[in-house]
Scaffold this motif. Structure first.
Motif, PDB file in Angstrom:
ATOM      1  N   ALA A  64      -6.466   8.018  -1.488  1.00  0.00           N
ATOM      2  CA  ALA A  64      -7.443   8.518  -0.194  1.00  0.00           C
ATOM      3  C   ALA A  64      -8.708   7.646  -0.157  1.00  0.00           C
ATOM      4  N   ASP A  65      -9.121   6.476  -0.827  1.00  0.00           N
ATOM      5  CA  ASP A  65     -10.163   5.809  -0.792  1.00  0.00           C
ATOM      6  C   ASP A  65      -9.949   4.952   0.414  1.00  0.00           C
ATOM      7  N   PRO A  66     -11.000   4.864   1.317  1.00  0.00           N
ATOM      8  CA  PRO A  66     -10.637   4.070   2.408  1.00  0.00           C
ATOM      9  C   PRO A  66     -10.925   2.597   2.000  1.00  0.00           C
ATOM     10  N   THR A  67     -11.933   2.381   0.836  1.00  0.00           N
ATOM     11  CA  THR A  67     -12.017   0.988   0.554  1.00  0.00           C
ATOM     12  C   THR A  67     -10.970   0.231  -0.075  1.00  0.00           C
ATOM     13  N   TRP A  68     -10.149   1.355  -0.960  1.00  0.00           N
ATOM     14  CA  TRP A  68      -8.979   0.628  -1.351  1.00  0.00           C
ATOM     15  C   TRP A  68      -7.808   0.117  -0.280  1.00  0.00           C
ATOM     16  N   ALA A  69      -7.639   1.180   0.474  1.00  0.00           N
ATOM     17  CA  ALA A  69      -6.785   1.129   1.788  1.00  0.00           C
ATOM     18  C   ALA A  69      -7.126  -0.105   2.439  1.00  0.00           C
ATOM     19  N   GLY A  70      -8.441  -0.177   2.759  1.00  0.00           N
ATOM     20  CA  GLY A  70      -8.761  -1.313   3.979  1.00  0.00           C
ATOM     21  C   GLY A  70      -8.707  -2.662   3.169  1.00  0.00           C
ATOM     22  N   THR A  71      -8.771  -2.968   1.629  1.00  0.00           N
ATOM     23  CA  THR A  71      -8.697  -3.971   0.940  1.00  0.00           C
ATOM     24  C   THR A  71      -7.245  -4.455   1.003  1.00  0.00           C
ATOM     25  N   ILE A  72      -6.284  -3.482   0.405  1.00  0.00           N
ATOM     26  CA  ILE A  72      -4.826  -3.971   0.077  1.00  0.00           C
ATOM     27  C   ILE A  72      -4.057  -4.000   1.648  1.00  0.00           C
ATOM     28  N   TRP A 123       0.778  -1.271   0.028  1.00  0.00           N
ATOM     29  CA  TRP A 123      -0.106   0.051   0.067  1.00  0.00           C
ATOM     30  C   TRP A 123       0.918   1.266  -0.020  1.00  0.00           C
ATOM     31  N   GLN A 124       2.084   1.244   0.726  1.00  0.00           N
ATOM     32  CA  GLN A 124       3.026   2.442   0.922  1.00  0.00           C
ATOM     33  C   GLN A 124       3.477   2.655  -0.612  1.00  0.00           C
ATOM     34  N   LEU A 125       3.832   1.491  -1.144  1.00  0.00           N
ATOM     35  CA  LEU A 125       4.636   1.506  -2.499  1.00  0.00           C
ATOM     36  C   LEU A 125       3.572   2.168  -3.485  1.00  0.00           C
ATOM     37  N   LEU A 126       2.252   1.704  -3.473  1.00  0.00           N
ATOM     38  CA  LEU A 126       1.323   2.303  -4.237  1.00  0.00           C
ATOM     39  C   LEU A 126       1.156   3.743  -4.064  1.00  0.00           C
ATOM     40  N   ALA A 127       1.438   4.405  -2.874  1.00  0.00           N
ATOM     41  CA  ALA A 127       1.169   5.667  -2.902  1.00  0.00           C
ATOM     42  C   ALA A 127       2.394   6.268  -3.538  1.00  0.00           C
ATOM     43  N   ASP A 128       3.314   5.895  -3.687  1.00  0.00           N
ATOM     44  CA  ASP A 128       4.748   6.486  -4.322  1.00  0.00           C
ATOM     45  C   ASP A 128       4.516   6.140  -5.848  1.00  0.00           C
ATOM     46  N   ALA A 129       3.641   5.433  -6.365  1.00  0.00           N
ATOM     47  CA  ALA A 129       3.523   5.077  -7.680  1.00  0.00           C
ATOM     48  C   ALA A 129       2.971   6.027  -8.533  1.00  0.00           C
ATOM     49  N   ALA A 130       2.785   7.366  -7.840  1.00  0.00           N
ATOM     50  CA  ALA A 130       2.417   8.382  -8.553  1.00  0.00           C
ATOM     51  C   ALA A 130       3.431   8.992  -9.580  1.00  0.00           C
ATOM     52  N   GLU A 131       4.698   8.577  -9.125  1.00  0.00           N
ATOM     53  CA  GLU A 131       5.756   9.279  -9.694  1.00  0.00           C
ATOM     54  C   GLU A 131       6.656   7.888 -10.233  1.00  0.00           C
ATOM     55  N   ALA A 132       6.048   6.938 -10.479  1.00  0.00           N
ATOM     56  CA  ALA A 132       6.891   5.486 -10.887  1.00  0.00           C
ATOM     57  C   ALA A 132       7.496   5.667 -12.282  1.00  0.00           C
ATOM     58  N   PRO A 133       8.633   5.884 -12.511  1.00  0.00           N
ATOM     59  CA  PRO A 133       9.332   6.384 -13.674  1.00  0.00           C
ATOM     60  C   PRO A 133       8.940   5.450 -14.941  1.00  0.00           C
ATOM     61  N   ALA A 134       8.895   4.002 -14.728  1.00  0.00           N
ATOM     62  CA  ALA A 134       8.375   3.267 -15.775  1.00  0.00           C
ATOM     63  C   ALA A 134       7.046   3.496 -16.240  1.00  0.00           C
ATOM     64  N   ALA A 135       6.308   3.534 -15.532  1.00  0.00           N
ATOM     65  CA  ALA A 135       4.689   3.586 -15.770  1.00  0.00           C
ATOM     66  C   ALA A 135       4.546   5.102 -16.290  1.00  0.00           C
ATOM     67  N   ALA A 194       1.382  -8.346  -8.689  1.00  0.00           N
ATOM     68  CA  ALA A 194       0.558  -8.533  -9.939  1.00  0.00           C
ATOM     69  C   ALA A 194      -0.901  -8.338  -9.780  1.00  0.00           C
ATOM     70  N   PRO A 195      -1.703  -8.876  -8.752  1.00  0.00           N
ATOM     71  CA  PRO A 195      -3.184  -8.621  -8.861  1.00  0.00           C
ATOM     72  C   PRO A 195      -3.364  -7.129  -8.251  1.00  0.00           C
ATOM     73  N   VAL A 196      -2.522  -6.526  -7.554  1.00  0.00           N
ATOM     74  CA  VAL A 196      -2.773  -5.162  -7.177  1.00  0.00           C
ATOM     75  C   VAL A 196      -2.533  -4.133  -8.409  1.00  0.00           C
ATOM     76  N   SER A 197      -1.511  -4.632  -9.184  1.00  0.00           N
ATOM     77  CA  SER A 197      -1.327  -3.636 -10.257  1.00  0.00           C
ATOM     78  C   SER A 197      -2.394  -3.673 -11.365  1.00  0.00           C
ATOM     79  N   ARG A 198      -3.064  -5.205 -11.592  1.00  0.00           N
ATOM     80  CA  ARG A 198      -3.958  -5.151 -12.284  1.00  0.00           C
ATOM     81  C   ARG A 198      -5.186  -4.365 -11.876  1.00  0.00           C
ATOM     82  N   ALA A 199      -5.418  -4.438 -10.593  1.00  0.00           N
ATOM     83  CA  ALA A 199      -6.534  -3.715  -9.984  1.00  0.00           C
ATOM     84  C   ALA A 199      -6.349  -2.325 -10.286  1.00  0.00           C
TER      85      ALA A 199
END
Length: 375
Positions: free
Chosen positions: A141-149, A107-119, A161-166
């Motif tokens: 900022a979505d609590p549903t996503w936070a609670g799930t992951i 989840w923390q890595l996902l928060a940093d993905a806004a600046e992921a160079p490859a993406a 992989a499944p988080v990336s697909r989501a």
């Protein structure tokens, strides 16, 4: 003297299925219409569509077509994720690792993905880099996503992989709602891999559980699914091409039985209307349930009558037509055939497709109305 009802069944009915339905209708007729006797018009066995060359036109009909099934399963996954991006994460069977749970880390890595160079590099190539940071910010900022992951078990490699697909599925929905042109399936998969690298990377030997489930469902069922749906669809197509054979069959059965009334379901109602509209008959009344005859007439696909011609003078003046708003294969005829068709709206209490076959057990609405309608 006992009067006769000729029952004309609908699409996909064969053999034992027809016998069971006729037996049920006969019991209902004895209960609700004791002055009548029902006889069957089993056109499915005599006329219905069949694979005359044993399915050789259907790729993988007997072999299973493994590659095609895997491709179909992958497409099915993205179809499901387009409706609910978190679906795969909700049903995953990943066990908790021996160490600390990795969901919060991902989840923390996902928060940093806004600046992921490859993406961002890929998105820049497609002209879609600008909305990416705002999208990731809204997602984080979505609590549903936070609670799930955050509650996910498994390792980072298993989760990436499944988080990336989501996330990519949610981004595609974001683009769609914003009116942005979409990306291709190949580009979608590239974006998943780029995001996956940012979330922990891929690990060799990680099992794709969700795709496996979809493939396990599709692979052994290619033949079964075609057998289950092919007869119903094939009956409609064959009727449009060779409908005269079925109409003549109904006429033969009506003459042999001496029926005064036709009771028809689904495609049987189309064929019955076509037969009755093609010449003077001895039939006094028509009852249709779950029929597409009015729809076929409106789209100018009714074989016997072009749209706008109405029904001929010799057509029975008494036509009772049942439809259930939850039966998406049932249609109304009163406005198209005023003074002849009378619609009755019923509630079979079932969702589609069960609603399409539930009329015969509706003792509260269907059978009392037929009793009032018939002489």
């Amino acid at each position: 003297m006992t009067r006769k009802i000729l029952f004309v069944h609908g699409t996909g009915v064969r053999g034992a299925s027809f016998d069971r339905t006729l037996s049920l209708i006969a019991a209902k007729v004895r209960q609700h219409l004791p002055r009548y006797e029902v006889v069957g018009c089993n056109w499915g066995d005599a006329f219905g569509a069949r694979l005359n060359a044993h399915g050789c036109s259907i790729p993988g009909y007997s072999s299973g077509a493994a590659a095609g099934a895997v491709e179909a399963a992958a497409m099915a996954r993205w179809t499901l994720l387009s409706e609910d991006p978190l679906l795969e994460l909700r049903v995953t069977d990943l066990a908790a690792p021996l160490g600390p749970p990795q969901g919060p880390v991902v989840w923390q890595l996902l928060a940093d993905a806004a600046e992921a160079p490859a993406a961002l590099a890929l998105l820049s190539t497609w002209g879609l880099a600008a909305p990416w940071p705002a999208f990731i910010g809204a997602l984080v900022a979505d609590p549903t996503w936070a609670g799930t992951i955050r509650l996910l078990g498994g390792t980072r490699a298993q989760l990436s992989a499944p988080v990336s697909r989501a996330v990519v599925a949610a981004f595609l929905g974001w683009l769609r709602r914003a009116g942005e042109p979409g990306i291709t399936g190949a580009q979608r998969d590239e974006l998943v891999l780029a995001l996956q690298a940012a979330l922990g990377g891929a690990a060799l030997g990680v099992r794709d559980w969700f795709l496996g489930k979809l493939t396990d469902f599709a692979l052994p069922r290619r033949t079964a699914l075609n057998d289950r749906t092919g007869a119903a669809l094939g009956d409609i197509l064959r009727y449009q091409a060779r409908g005269e054979v079925l109409r003549n069959f109904i006429g033969d059965q009506a003459a042999r039985s001496g029926a005064n009334v036709i009771l028809a379901h689904s495609l049987g109602g189309i064929a019955a209307v076509d037969w009755l509209a093609s010449g003077a008959r001895q039939i006094e009344a028509l009852v249709t349930v779950g029929s597409q005859a009015p729809y076929f007439y409106e789209i100018d696909a009714l074989a016997s009558r072009p749209f706008g011609a109405g029904l001929p003078e010799f057509f029975p003046r008494r036509w009772l037509n049942f439809y259930d708003p939850r039966d998406f294969l049932s249609y109304a005829g009163r406005e198209l055939f005023p003074g002849i068709a009378r619609d009755v709206v019923v509630d079979n209490g079932q969702p589609f497709p069960e609603s399409h076959g539930a009329y015969w057990r509706n003792d509260a609405e269907v059978w009392p109305e037929i009793d009032r309608f018939l002489p």
